[in-house]
Structure formats: structure tokens, C-alpha cells
Design an enzyme around this catalytic site. Structure first.
Site, PDB file in Angstrom:
ATOM      1  N   VAL A  40       0.838  -1.206   0.000  1.00  0.00           N
ATOM      2  CA  VAL A  40       0.000   0.000   0.000  1.00  0.00           C
ATOM      3  C   VAL A  40       0.874   1.258   0.000  1.00  0.00           C
ATOM      4  O   VAL A  40       0.732   2.131  -0.861  1.00  0.00           O
ATOM      5  CB  VAL A  40      -0.962   0.007   1.213  1.00  0.00           C
ATOM      6  CG1 VAL A  40      -1.863   1.223   1.152  1.00  0.00           C
ATOM      7  CG2 VAL A  40      -1.795  -1.263   1.254  1.00  0.00           C
ATOM      8  N   HIS A 124       6.681   3.609  10.085  1.00  0.00           N
ATOM      9  CA  HIS A 124       5.966   3.301  11.318  1.00  0.00           C
ATOM     10  C   HIS A 124       7.012   3.065  12.397  1.00  0.00           C
ATOM     11  O   HIS A 124       8.085   2.509  12.105  1.00  0.00           O
ATOM     12  CB  HIS A 124       5.149   2.017  11.091  1.00  0.00           C
ATOM     13  CG  HIS A 124       3.997   1.828  12.017  1.00  0.00           C
ATOM     14  ND1 HIS A 124       3.651   2.725  12.992  1.00  0.00           N
ATOM     15  CD2 HIS A 124       3.098   0.825  12.120  1.00  0.00           C
ATOM     16  CE1 HIS A 124       2.577   2.292  13.636  1.00  0.00           C
ATOM     17  NE2 HIS A 124       2.222   1.138  13.125  1.00  0.00           N
ATOM     18  N   ASP A 208      -0.378   6.223  16.804  1.00  0.00           N
ATOM     19  CA  ASP A 208      -0.946   5.552  15.632  1.00  0.00           C
ATOM     20  C   ASP A 208      -1.822   4.360  16.042  1.00  0.00           C
ATOM     21  O   ASP A 208      -2.956   4.212  15.570  1.00  0.00           O
ATOM     22  CB  ASP A 208       0.200   5.075  14.734  1.00  0.00           C
ATOM     23  CG  ASP A 208      -0.291   4.637  13.371  1.00  0.00           C
ATOM     24  OD1 ASP A 208      -0.651   5.519  12.586  1.00  0.00           O
ATOM     25  OD2 ASP A 208      -0.333   3.428  13.107  1.00  0.00           O
ATOM     26  N   GLU A 212      -5.907   4.264  15.424  1.00  0.00           N
ATOM     27  CA  GLU A 212      -6.636   3.332  14.542  1.00  0.00           C
ATOM     28  C   GLU A 212      -7.590   2.423  15.329  1.00  0.00           C
ATOM     29  O   GLU A 212      -8.632   2.035  14.823  1.00  0.00           O
ATOM     30  CB  GLU A 212      -5.686   2.542  13.638  1.00  0.00           C
ATOM     31  CG  GLU A 212      -4.727   1.636  14.337  1.00  0.00           C
ATOM     32  CD  GLU A 212      -3.479   1.317  13.512  1.00  0.00           C
ATOM     33  OE1 GLU A 212      -3.241   1.953  12.473  1.00  0.00           O
ATOM     34  OE2 GLU A 212      -2.724   0.423  13.949  1.00  0.00           O
TER      35      GLU A 212
END
Ligand SMILES: NC(=O)c1ccc[n+]([C@@H]2O[C@H](COP(=O)([O-])OP(=O)(O)OC[C@H]3O[C@@H](n4cnc5c(N)ncnc54)[C@H](OP(=O)(O)O)[C@@H]3O)[C@@H](O)[C@H]2O)c1
Length: 374
Positions: A40, A124, A208, A212
Site C-alpha cells: 500500500v 511506522h 498511531d 486506529e
């Protein structure tokens, strides 16, 4: 670096004005940026860098649909597209963009190629922050940093093509060469960030994972579901329940909130909506805050990362995932959503063709289905 005031708190921010693309190109002119993984983030970041004139190659395992996609996107086998290990060898900056679980599995291979002066780039903070669980411990003589775009790789690419930019955070974990700042910011600009705000690996991953699991996906689905179920239990039709729970939010309110903020929204709605929202928002905050605290603790103690590693590395991971996704997909809420989306004027032709049903019929079927559920 600019210091900007965010609601009374000063933060370091790098903008394209002070670090233009020409500077990024200058910093990266002798580097080979190897984007490892073409899932992605990989395509968004690799294509944006390529279009920005950066010397970028892709490392991807062969004989896969993903390899074919990279070829379709213009990467040339043997020139700019290689097997992972060959790309690792050629790259001076390694953008480690495999899925977080695959990063653990491939780490011994990656580590072999991290020779002195190279840079390891993440999107990340997961692998480094939870290194007791992931085993990702880089050698001391390389730079280690991250650029984390605040959105999907698809949005990163789409916004780049529209001449816009997604905001990203950046962090430096190790500066072995003395060039880590220039390298990371240059990469941030080259991958298509609008502006970059400073963080560290731990804060990036804690916020993060909280986000989410919280308002971005977990909490919002929970709240959608709770309100929808109450409306349905009180006799409202699926279309009404869906419209009042999701459709109005996504189609009308959120674009305005994105443009102007929720404060503006509160000041520019009907007086009835305004009174109710002002009366209720603090109650929702107070009801959910304990859960958010619990969530943050679960992230900070490594429970969430361990759960993610354990479940993602099971051999039947995909089958189990499919069962959970099917439950969501086949829920009345999202089935009603599908029908409602099909009724948007811009989609109506397709729906009519697809279902061969009149609008009335679509709702009649939905009502029948809901009677048996409700
Ligand atoms: N998703 C996002 O938009 C997003 C946003 C911000 C940050 N991030 C971060 O960006 C990084 C990349 O995430 P992503 O979502 O782009 O990853 P992803 O789509 O899940 O990554 C898939 C890539 O990993 C490869 N891969 C998976 N298992 C492999 C294995 N065992 N051996 C070799 N290759 C393997 C896939 O190749 P095959 O196709 O051949 O399996 C594919 O190239 C992560 O650190 C993530 O947290 C992601």
C-alpha cells in the site's frame, strides 16, 4: 525549521517552503533509494519519488501479483525493479515498507545488507519501538529514521497527482552519519508530504495504534453500531437509521468539518442540532474516556503489538480474518449502507443495472430483511 503554534503549544514543523523539492533532490542526488515492498505505502512512496526525480528502485519478491503491479506502474525488471535481496544490496537508503509482520520475518536478510553509512527508513515506529517483540535491532553505524504519512498510500499518491500533499510525521532514531536530518526530511518531501511534523518512534507508534483502534476505525465503528442498533430497536427503518448514523456524517458534515473544524460546524448548524450537540458531547467524552485510557495502556505495555504479531503470523490468519470481515460486511448496517450508497444520484445508474430493481423495490427488500432481524 519553523516553530508553529498549535492551539497554544509550539511545535517543530518542516514545510516545502523552507525545504523545497530542489533541496531534497540535491540531498538525495548520490543516493539509491530502495523501496522494499510494493503493498500500500510502497507504490505511493516509490512512484512519488520517481516522479520527483529521485533515483528509486523497488525490491519485491518475484512471481507475485505485486511484482506484476510494479511492472505495470513502470518499474523495469533488472533496471529499477529487483528481488528483495538484490535491491537491499543496491540501496543506500532502505525504505522498509513490507507489512509489519513481514518486516520481522525478513529482518535477518535486511540486516546483512545494512553496511556502514546506509540508512534504514520506516513508515511506522512499530518494529523499532517494540524491538523486544520484533527483534529489529539495527547496527549502530547506520542512520535510522521514519517518515509516516498520515493516511493511506493510495491517498498519498492521489493527492500528489492532484498537486496536493498529505501531512507526515518524521523521527530520527539514530544519526550515525550526521546527515540523518537532511536525509529524512528530503525523503519526506520526495514521497509527497505536504508538511512534516516532528515526533519520535515511540510517540509515533503509540499515537498511531491508539488512533486506529480509537476514533479512526475501532471507536467510530463501535459508535456507529451502537446508535444504529438503538434506532433499529426503536422501530426506525434501516435506511433512516443508516442515514442518521453514517450517511449524513460522511456526505455532508465531515467534508465541512475537514474544511472548517467542528467548532465552525457547531456554530453553523440548526439551533436544535446545536443545543443537543452542546448538551451531549461532554457526556460522550466522559463515557468513552476510561476506555481510551485503557486502550492507551494496552498499547504502551506492548499488549496490542504482541496481539498483532501473534495473530498476523498464524498460518490460518487470512481465513480467520475473512470470518471477521464477513461479519462486518454482512451486518445489516453496512448492507443498508450499500443500498444507500447505490441511491446517490451519481451511483444510481449502476445500482439500477446491478439489481434491476426500482428504488422502491430496494427499500422494500431492505425493510423485509430488517423485519426478520429486528
Ligand atoms: N497501509 C498504509 O497506508 C500505511 C500508512 C502509514 C504507514 N504504513 C506503514 O508502512 C509500512 C508498509 O505498510 P503497507 O500497509 O504498505 O504494507 P502491506 O501492503 O501490508 O505490504 C505488503 C508488502 O509486503 C510484502 N510481503 C508480505 N509478506 C512478505 C514476506 N513474507 N516476504 C516478502 N514480502 C512480503 C508484499 O509482497 P507480496 O504481495 O508478494 O505478498 C507486499 O510487497 C508498515 O510499516 C505500515 O505500518 C502503512
Amino acid at each position: 525549521m519553523a516553530k508553529l503554534n498549535f492551539g497554544g503549544v509550539e511545535e517543530n514543523v518542516v514545510t516545502r517552503e523552507e525545504f523545497p523539492l530542489s533541496k531534497a533532490q540535491q540531498v538525495l542526488k548520490n543516493e539509491t533509494v530502495a523501496v522494499i515492498g510494493y503493498g500500500v505505502q510502497g507504490p505511493g512512496q516509490a512512484l512519488n519519488q520517481k516522479d520527483n526525480g529521485i533515483n528509486v528502485i523497488v525490491g519485491q519478491r518475484k512471481n507475485s501479483k505485486t511484482w506484476d503491479k510494479a511492472v505495470r506502474d513502470g518499474f523495469v525488471p533488472g533496471e529499477t525493479l529487483f528481488e528483495i535481496e538484490e535491491a537491499l544490496q543496491k540501496g543506500t537508503i532502505i525504505c522498509y515498507l513490507l507489512s509489519d509482520a513481514a518486516q520481522i520475518a525478513l529482518w535477518p536478510t535486511v540486516k546483512k545488507h545494512l553496511t556502514k553509512g546506509k540508512a534504514l527508513y520506516f513508515s511506522h515506529g512499530f518494529g523499532i519501538t517494540f524491538n523486544e517483540q520484533t527483534g529489529i535491532i539495527p547496527p549502530k553505524d547506520i542512520d535510522v529514521f521514519l517518515v509516516a504519512p498520515k493516511g493511506s498510500g493510495t491517498s498519498l499518491r492521489r493527492m500528489f497527482l492532484q498537486g496536493r500533499g498529505l501531512n507526515s510525521s518524521y523521527a530520527i532514531y539514530q544519526d550515525a552519519t550526521g546527515k540523518a536530518f537532511d536525509r529524512v526530511v528530503a525523503l519526506g518531501i520526495a514521497v509527497g508530504s505536504g508538511y512534516l511534523f516532528e515526533t519520535d518512534f515511540r510517540k509515533e507508534v503509540y499515537s498511531d495504534l491508539t488512533g486506529e483502534r480509537g476514533t479512526l476505525m475501532g471507536a467510530i465503528q463501535g459508535i456507529f453500531s451502537a446508535q444504529y442498533e438503538v434506532l433499529r430497536a426503536k422501530g426506525h427503518t434501516p435506511s433512516e437509521a443508516f442515514n442518521e448514523t453514517v450517511e449524513e456524517l460522511t456526505q455532508s458534515l465531515m467534508p465541512l468539518v475537514a474544511e472548517n473544524g467542528m467548532d465552525w460546524m457547531y456554530a453553523n448548524c440548526s439551533t436544535t442540532a446545536q443545543r443537543g450537540a452542546l448538551d451531549w458531547w461532554k457526556r460522550f467524552r466522559d463515557a468513552t474516556k476510561p476506555l481510551f485510557n485503557e486502550l492507551y495502556e494496552s498499547v504502551a505495555t506492548g499488549k496490542e503489538s504482541q496481539r498483532s504479531i501473534d495473530s498476523n503470523s498464524q498460518p490460518d490468519y487470512r481465513e480467520k480474518l475473512e470470518v471477521e470481515l464477513k461479519e462486518l460486511r454482512e451486518s445489516e448496517l453496512w448492507q443498508a449502507g450499500k443500498t444507500v450508497r447505490g441511491l446517490r444520484p451519481e451511483n444510481q445508474k449502476a445500482t439500477a443495472k446491478e439489481s434491476n430493481s426500482s428504488t422502491k423495490e430496494v427499500f422494500r427488500k431492505q425493510a423485509l430483511k430488517s423485519e426478520s432481524i429486528g
